[in-house]
Design a protein around this motif. Structure first.
Motif, mmCIF file in Angstrom:
data_model
loop_
_atom_site.group_PDB
_atom_site.id
_atom_site.type_symbol
_atom_site.label_atom_id
_atom_site.label_comp_id
_atom_site.label_asym_id
_atom_site.label_seq_id
_atom_site.Cartn_x
_atom_site.Cartn_y
_atom_site.Cartn_z
ATOM 1 N N ASP A 24 0.830 -1.209 0.000
ATOM 2 C CA ASP A 24 0.000 0.000 0.000
ATOM 3 C C ASP A 24 0.866 1.262 0.000
ATOM 4 O OD1 ASP A 24 -2.403 1.343 -0.138
ATOM 5 O OD2 ASP A 24 -2.632 1.427 2.059
ATOM 6 N N CYS A 25 2.019 1.143 -0.714
ATOM 7 C CA CYS A 25 2.967 2.282 -0.866
ATOM 8 C C CYS A 25 3.488 2.794 0.465
ATOM 9 C CB CYS A 25 2.334 3.433 -1.650
ATOM 10 S SG CYS A 25 1.752 2.968 -3.298
ATOM 11 N N ASN A 26 3.367 1.972 1.520
ATOM 12 C CA ASN A 26 3.909 2.314 2.839
ATOM 13 C C ASN A 26 3.452 3.686 3.340
ATOM 14 O OD1 ASN A 26 5.861 0.212 3.934
ATOM 15 N ND2 ASN A 26 6.551 0.394 1.790
ATOM 16 N N SER A 27 2.263 4.083 2.881
ATOM 17 C CA SER A 27 1.681 5.375 3.302
ATOM 18 C C SER A 27 2.539 6.569 2.878
ATOM 19 C CB SER A 27 1.456 5.405 4.825
ATOM 20 O OG SER A 27 0.587 4.373 5.228
ATOM 21 N N HIS A 28 3.460 6.338 1.926
ATOM 22 C CA HIS A 28 4.295 7.443 1.426
ATOM 23 C C HIS A 28 4.050 7.697 -0.054
ATOM 24 C CE1 HIS A 28 6.397 7.620 5.164
ATOM 25 N NE2 HIS A 28 6.936 6.411 5.046
ATOM 26 N N GLY A 29 2.854 7.291 -0.534
ATOM 27 C CA GLY A 29 2.509 7.530 -1.925
ATOM 28 C C GLY A 29 1.095 7.074 -2.199
ATOM 29 N N THR A 30 0.677 7.277 -3.445
ATOM 30 C CA THR A 30 -0.654 6.859 -3.861
ATOM 31 C C THR A 30 -0.520 5.789 -4.924
ATOM 32 O OG1 THR A 30 -0.730 8.613 -5.514
ATOM 33 C CG2 THR A 30 -1.653 9.112 -3.348
ATOM 34 N N CYS A 31 -1.525 4.888 -4.966
ATOM 35 C CA CYS A 31 -1.507 3.756 -5.889
ATOM 36 C C CYS A 31 -2.311 4.102 -7.128
ATOM 37 C CB CYS A 31 -2.083 2.527 -5.189
ATOM 38 S SG CYS A 31 -1.971 1.025 -6.190
ATOM 39 N N SER A 32 -1.686 3.988 -8.297
ATOM 40 C CA SER A 32 -2.364 4.284 -9.552
ATOM 41 C C SER A 32 -2.032 3.181 -10.542
ATOM 42 C CB SER A 32 -1.914 5.654 -10.099
ATOM 43 O OG SER A 32 -2.488 5.898 -11.364
ATOM 44 N N ASN A 33 -3.091 2.416 -10.917
ATOM 45 C CA ASN A 33 -2.894 1.299 -11.852
ATOM 46 C C ASN A 33 -1.809 0.343 -11.359
ATOM 47 O OD1 ASN A 33 -4.866 2.311 -13.663
ATOM 48 N ND2 ASN A 33 -3.319 3.664 -14.605
#
Length: 583
Positions: free
Chosen positions: A32-41
């Motif tokens: 889940d991007c370690n809460s340091h980013g957003t997931c897109s595709n």
């Protein structure tokens, strides 16, 4: 029937929900991007300061020339990145460890994070300050990895370079190298176009000038079967320029084939049978001056090398030597010199004649050289057991006197080789005599035994006449403004209770004019010493240690010798100190 239909519908709905949940797990971003980013595709778009597939890597973008501070923990990585444009010709990364303790290793890689095994450049030293240079880096993103071998704080600066990485003194910059202005060149020791090297036309006089303590170079091509003649005429008689010559390479003050370092304003250097090819001429400004230089090369017409040293006949360009002489130019007397018998010889500039002494006495032996005719200059060298050279000898006299003596002090039952060197072409006579006059007869500090001229000096006194006292040094004392003349000694001694000692001298205004010798039993000579520093430098140091025997009271005898290569009439000024640790 109705109940069975409802049950079937419920199972289908549950199955669909489970599949939807599994699909949602399979299609999301890693961690889940370690809460340091957003997931897109299914791809993490990391926030500023983070990188990696799951945004788990601390990755800070740098601005060229700006300094950032940080901390890296033991056995951990910290990453930075910087964009290098196409126009850049260099990337320099500078790190300064601000904490008192710690150890940071630095790794660089283009396009992806560096690892221990995958990097373009690295530095894993223990230094607090480290610079890593990348010349002509590939354009794009460069990643800098800091690894905490031991936790430390730091300041980090990355600089994208767009200028020449070297300073072009006499030229223009072309990315990472200089294009020199004629006649300046790049050499294996200088890439800044600061070496002057002018090609000369044979027979043509050329004007030049050279500063103090610097070289100006020239080169010529010499054909086979021709000689080489170099003439340099100074404009100011009070100045002093020297001439060094070397085949196929640039000469310097210790690396040359031929040399004329007289203090006369007109310098002449002759090479009788030079190798065919390129010869380099270095004009050195001992005291810089303007001058005129001319190089000539003439055919060798049925001539013999060094005129057969006046000890043979030239037949079809080959020397036929007289009895007792040998060598290509009859330059070597093959029997031992006989006392009181004169010998004659002849040396072109930069040539040698050799003689041998078989000593069987402790009485001093005296060599007397008389130059025949005007305008020549012979130098005299002596070495124990082998032929001397201009840099390897035990005794030397480099004076300009028409007649001069050189004394072998207490020569013993030994073989000594004598070399007469042509500083300028000269004809000479040499004779060997023995002294039986006590040289310390008028000294209150020594005496001679019967039928001997060997002085036996009182404790603390030395020298051929027992007139040199060994001045006593204190541990750690620094003595300034000490002086010693050419071909002379200055003696010291020191007694310390220690397992080691360091003895240091520093020439005040000269380079390579002094030599340092140390002995453990008596004052040293050029052939009797325990340790020495005779390097061509202004700093001389001798270290003596007794790690196995340990601490004990020992007396060290120190000799500072004025090198015969010093042609200045002034005494050489120096400082001396000796230090022994308390263990």
């Amino acid at each position: 029937k109705k109940q069975k239909k409802m049950k079937t519908t419920t199972l289908v709905l549950a199955f669909c929900l489970i599949n939807l949940f599994v699909y949602s797990l399979q299609s999301g971003c890693l961690n889940d991007c370690n809460s340091h980013g957003t997931c897109s595709n299914d791809i993490c778009i990391c926030q500023n300061g983070y990188g990696g597939e799951d945004c788990s890597i601390v990755d800070i973008a740098l601005t060229s020339g700006n300094t950032v501070s940080g901390k890296v923990r033991t056995f951990s990585w910290k990453y930075y990145n910087i964009i290098v444009p196409q126009s850049a010709n260099g990337l320099q990364v500078h790190i300064y460890q601000t904490s008192l303790f710690g150890d940071i290793d630095i790794y660089l890689q283009h396009g992806h994070y560096p690892t221990f095994d995958d990097y373009s450049e690295r530095d894993t030293s223990f230094h607090k300050t480290v610079d890593v240079q990348v010349n002509n880096p590939i354009a794009g993103v460069w990643y800098i990895g800091l690894y905490g071998y031991w936790e430390a704080n730091y300041d980090l600066t990355a600089t994208v370079q767009n200028d020449c990485v070297v300073e072009c003194v006499h030229g223009t910059c072309n990315v990472d190298y200089c294009q020199c202005e004629t006649p300046y060149v790049i050499t294996n020791w200088d890439e800044t176009c600061n070496v002057y090297d002018l090609g000369l036309q044979l027979g043509q006089e050329t004007s030049g000038n050279v500063g103090d303590r610097e070289f100006r170079y020239y080169h010529v091509n010499i054909q086979s079967g021709h000689d080489l003649v170099v003439d340099v005429n100074q404009d100011d008689d009070s100045k002093d320029v020297d001439v060094y010559v070397k085949y196929n390479d640039y000469p310097n003050s210790v690396y040359y084939d031929y040399l004329n370092a007289t203090i006369v304003p007109d310098t002449h250097l002759y090479v009788n049978e030079p190798e065919a090819g390129t010869w380099y001429i270095g004009v050195y400004g001992y005291k810089g001056d303007s001058y005129k230089i001319k190089v000539q090369s003439n055919p060798l017409l049925n001539s013999c090398k060094n005129a057969c040293s006046n000890n043979g006949n030239c037949i079809s360009s080959t020397c036929s030597c007289n009895n007792n002489y040998e060598g290509d130019s009859c330059e070597t007397l093959n029997s031992a010199m006989v006392l009181n018998q004169p010998y004659v010889g002849y040396v072109f500039t930069n040539n040698w004649n050799y003689f041998r002494i078989e000593s069987s006495t402790q009485n001093n032996l005296i060599l007397t050289v008389t130059q025949l005719g005007d305008g020549g200059d012979c130098d005299l060298y002596v070495k124990h057991d082998e032929k001397p050279t201009r840099i390897s000898y035990d005794y030397a006299d480099l004076s300009y006197d028409q007649e001069f003596d050189l004394t072998l002090v207490q020569p013993g039952i030994e073989t000594w080789w004598v070399g007469v060197y042509g500083w300028q072409t000269c004809e000479f006579q040499i004779i060997l005599t023995q002294s039986i006059e006590c040289s310390c007869g008028n000294s209150p500090h020594g005496h001679c035994n019967a039928n001997s001229d060997v002085c036996i000096c009182d404790q603390g006194w030395t020298g051929a006449a027992c007139d040199e006292y060994g001045s006593t040094l204190s541990n750690g004392e620094i003595r300034n403004h000490q002086t010693v003349d050419r071909n002379n000694w200055k003696y010291y001694k020191i007694t310390v209770d220690s397992s080691a000692i360091i003895i240091t001298i520093l020439e005040t205004n000269t380079v390579g004019f002094l030599e340092l010798f140390v002995s453990l039993d008596t004052f040293p000579t050029l052939s009797n010493f325990d340790a020495s520093d005779v390097e061509f430098d202004s700093f001389h140091q001798v270290e003596v240690a007794f790690p196995q025997n340990g601490k004990a009271s020992r007396t060290y005898y120190i000799g500072v010798y004025g090198d015969a290569f010093d042609t200045s009439p002034d005494a050489v000024d120096f400082s001396i100190t000796a230090y022994a640790p308390p263990f």
